[in-house]
Design a protein around this motif. Sequence first.
Motif, PDB file in Angstrom:
ATOM      1  N   PHE A 183      10.425  12.543  32.113  1.00 16.91           N
ATOM      2  CA  PHE A 183      11.357  11.888  31.190  1.00 16.91           C
ATOM      3  C   PHE A 183      12.525  11.357  32.001  1.00 16.91           C
ATOM      4  O   PHE A 183      12.951  11.972  32.961  1.00 16.91           O
ATOM      5  N   LEU A 236      13.306  20.249  20.869  1.00 19.73           N
ATOM      6  CA  LEU A 236      13.913  19.821  22.127  1.00 19.73           C
ATOM      7  C   LEU A 236      15.266  20.499  22.332  1.00 19.73           C
ATOM      8  O   LEU A 236      16.192  20.277  21.547  1.00 19.73           O
ATOM      9  N   ILE A 280      11.108  10.640  22.158  1.00 20.69           N
ATOM     10  CA  ILE A 280      11.750  10.912  23.448  1.00 20.69           C
ATOM     11  C   ILE A 280      12.594   9.713  23.887  1.00 20.69           C
ATOM     12  O   ILE A 280      13.734   9.865  24.332  1.00 20.69           O
ATOM     13  N   PHE A 294      17.145  17.290  29.329  1.00 21.51           N
ATOM     14  CA  PHE A 294      16.086  17.988  28.604  1.00 21.51           C
ATOM     15  C   PHE A 294      15.887  19.365  29.231  1.00 21.51           C
ATOM     16  O   PHE A 294      15.328  19.500  30.306  1.00 21.51           O
ATOM     17  N   THR A 350       9.085  18.079  31.438  1.00 17.04           N
ATOM     18  CA  THR A 350      10.071  17.025  31.158  1.00 17.04           C
ATOM     19  C   THR A 350      10.435  16.232  32.415  1.00 17.04           C
ATOM     20  O   THR A 350      11.270  15.338  32.357  1.00 17.04           O
ATOM     21  N   VAL A 352      11.304  21.455  26.225  1.00 16.45           N
ATOM     22  CA  VAL A 352      10.661  20.674  25.161  1.00 16.45           C
ATOM     23  C   VAL A 352       9.313  21.311  24.825  1.00 16.45           C
ATOM     24  O   VAL A 352       8.490  21.561  25.708  1.00 16.45           O
TER      25      VAL A 352
END
Length: 230
Positions: free
Chosen positions: A229, A45, A193, A209, A226, A212
């Motif tokens: 996220f 990451l 995460i 992020f 991402t 990843v």
Amino acid sequence: MKKGKRYAEAAKLVDRTKLYDVQEAVSVVKQAANAKFDETIEAHLRLGVDGRQADQQIRGAVVLPHGTGKKVRVLVFAKDAKAEEAKAAGAEFVGAEELIPKIQKENWFDFDVVVATPDMMGIVGRLGRDLGPKGLMPNPKAGTVTMDVTKAIEDIKAGKIEYRLDKNNIIHVPVGKASFTEEQLADNFQTLIDAIIKAKPSAAKGQYFKNVTITSTMGPGVKIDTGKFA
């Protein structure tokens, strides 16, 4: 570096231009893990922080719900009752000052994680140059400097992993083995995460992020979208 035939075949499974959702990425990585051993599945990451700044450092630990698939050997620095407690909890190695020359002079590193009670950190500090570069130095943030050695050992054996930024602001951690089910790997990955989101420094600005990827030991990387996220 020239890649082998097996890698080339595995690479055909991955669309380099695509950002995969987690479930799909896990499925592709499992298919691509075709070595003759049970490959480790790793997450990488790259975060939008500057780890050189004290208020943007990220370090911690999280227990993966399905473990890492690896047998972890624990060394505990403790004395008296706490040493007995560590042995009872399943630590492979327990000791104090007598371990210093064994590590420094005999280059003994038959352990994967080091735990220490706070009163032992004066002794453990003398091993900074030996344990530090290998990422083995006990740390309160990771829960490896504690009086509750039983809980520390149980968590580690259950699949606790440490995460921290490297000098390129990337976190590299295992999230399981190729033999795990897709659901187990996806669960472990999501738990990681969630922990990284929770650890986001208030000083971090912009996209958190950046990039990843998940990959197996011998396989190609699969980029994850991402956008979902937090």
